[in-house]
Enzyme design. Structure first.
Site, short mmCIF file in Angstrom:
data_model
loop_
_atom_site.label_atom_id
_atom_site.label_comp_id
_atom_site.label_asym_id
_atom_site.label_seq_id
_atom_site.Cartn_x
_atom_site.Cartn_y
_atom_site.Cartn_z
N THR A 39 62.78 26.93 40.77
CA THR A 39 61.11 26.43 41.64
C THR A 39 61.37 25.70 42.78
O THR A 39 60.39 26.16 43.61
CB THR A 39 60.99 24.56 40.44
OG1 THR A 39 60.41 24.47 38.97
CG2 THR A 39 59.84 24.10 41.00
N HIS A 42 60.01 29.65 44.09
CA HIS A 42 59.04 29.46 44.46
C HIS A 42 58.84 28.31 46.11
O HIS A 42 57.79 29.03 46.38
CB HIS A 42 58.04 28.39 43.05
CG HIS A 42 58.12 29.05 41.94
ND1 HIS A 42 56.97 30.95 43.02
CD2 HIS A 42 58.68 29.49 41.16
CE1 HIS A 42 57.08 31.54 40.96
NE2 HIS A 42 58.20 30.58 40.42
N GLU A 61 67.91 19.43 40.40
CA GLU A 61 68.29 19.32 39.38
C GLU A 61 69.78 18.54 40.11
O GLU A 61 70.02 19.12 40.35
CB GLU A 61 68.70 20.60 38.93
CG GLU A 61 67.01 21.59 38.59
CD GLU A 61 67.41 22.58 38.19
OE1 GLU A 61 68.98 23.16 38.08
OE2 GLU A 61 66.85 23.79 37.48
N CYS A 93 45.34 7.49 35.08
CA CYS A 93 44.86 8.96 34.92
C CYS A 93 44.40 9.12 33.16
O CYS A 93 45.87 8.24 32.39
CB CYS A 93 45.67 9.91 35.78
SG CYS A 93 46.95 10.50 34.90
#
Length: 341
Positions: A39, A42, A61, A93
């Site tokens: 991630t 990315h 992490e 939500c």
């Protein structure tokens, strides 16, 4: 303190910053180790530029020691060993109301949507803390988050003992999924194109396939007596793997999409229809996944020494990402306090 910041254009900037005291309801952590993950890559590649605000101190992490408590915090003490479940949800939500707070429709993923753990002192909501047993070393505790991902993925698949599972992708998450699936009693085969990663998986006792030299569909067909795998985990993020994953699953088998795909992929929906396949997404984790991950690490189920390729100081974060991008490491930990102890 030093901080590692994503500033856009595939660039990491190491900066000095003054730590701020924790706000009400927050805990300050002296971060020990932060793991670098897919991630984060990315983010570095700009795939999340529409989401993140730069400069972003990233990383999620981690492990560390509680160093200060904000007003109103109870149940924690300075000196406690902790990790962080980096999710903050709104609780209002539709997803939250339905009990799916971990995939809140307005989720703050701490370390992506708000500052993360590549800094010497990190203030987080007290609710995000997870206790680490005293017997678990802090470098191993930095693996709790990715192990929790693997635990969640296996739970999501509803895999049971005696079933056959295929894991496509032998990176850190793929290896952890294979380990958790085997611990659950499954027979696991791992598909990975990189020879070094295959060798590492074979060293852990897994059967591996090289998709560049083996007809994986024929092999899985023979392995399963013509049925196909009960569960297929797509962890590689490769377009070719997505095109081929449906051919590996049995009638009414399950495919779990774990990898983050930055662009839409071609999927063989005819195969999904023909075999009544179940196609699932698996994103992040829940609190019980974190707790199970800690238990697996404490029990020695997770091959922590294999997963952790090396440890580097925070000043070498950019070089560490270059190693990950080149596929020369499984998991690199950043020793955030290196040089300050």
């Amino acid at each position: 303190m030093l901080t590692a910041n994503y500033v856009g254009d595939r660039t990491i900037d190491i900066r000095e910053a003054e730590p701020e005291p924790p706000a009400r309801g927050e805990v300050q952590i002296a971060v020990a180790y932060t793991g670098l993950c897919g991630t984060d890559l990315h983010i570095l590649h700009g795939h999340m530029d529409a989401r993140v605000r730069t400069p972003l101190v990233f990383g999620h992490e981690m492990s560390g020691i509680v160093s200060a408590l904000g007003d109103g915090v109870s149940g924690w003490s300075v000196g406690d060993k902790v990790t962080v479940m980096p999710l903050a949800w709104d609780g209002t939500c539709p997803a939250c109301v339905a009990g799916n707070q971990h995939i809140c429709q307005n989720l703050d993923f701490i370390g992506i949507d708000s500052p993360g753990s590549l800094q010497g002192r990190w203030n987080v909501p007290a609710a995000a803390l997870v206790a680490v047993p005293s017997a678990v070393p802090l470098d191993h505790a930095a693996l709790v988050e990715p192990v929790a991902v693997a635990v969640h993925d296996v739970r999501r698949s509803e895999l049971t003992a005696g079933q056959k599972a295929v894991v496509i992708g032998g990176g850190p998450i793929g290896t952890l999924i294979a380990t958790v699936a085997r611990h659950a009693g499954a027979d696991v085969t791992l598909i990975e194109i990189d020879g070094e990663r295959r060798a590492q998986a074979e060293g852990l006792g897994f059967t591996t396939l090289d998709p560049s030299t083996v007809d994986q569909v024929a092999w899985v067909d023979e392995w399963t007596g013509g049925a196909g795998a009960d569960v297929v985990f797509e962890v590689s993020g490769a377009a070719a793997a997505v095109r081929g994953m449906t051919a590996l699953a049995k009638v009414r088998g399950t495919i779990v999409v774990v990898a983050i795909h930055p662009t839409p992929r071609e999927v063989d929906l005819q195969r999904v229809f023909w075999r009544e396949l179940r196609l699932l997404g698996a994103r992040v984790y829940q609190r019980d996944d974190f707790e199970a991950a800690i238990e697996l690490i404490a029990a020695g189920v997770i091959p922590t020494d294999l997963v952790i390729s090396r440890v580097v100081p925070l000043t070498e974060t950019a070089a560490a990402f270059a190693e990950l991008e080149a596929g020369r490491a499984m998991k690199i930990l950043v020793d955030v306090q290196a040089g300050t102890r």
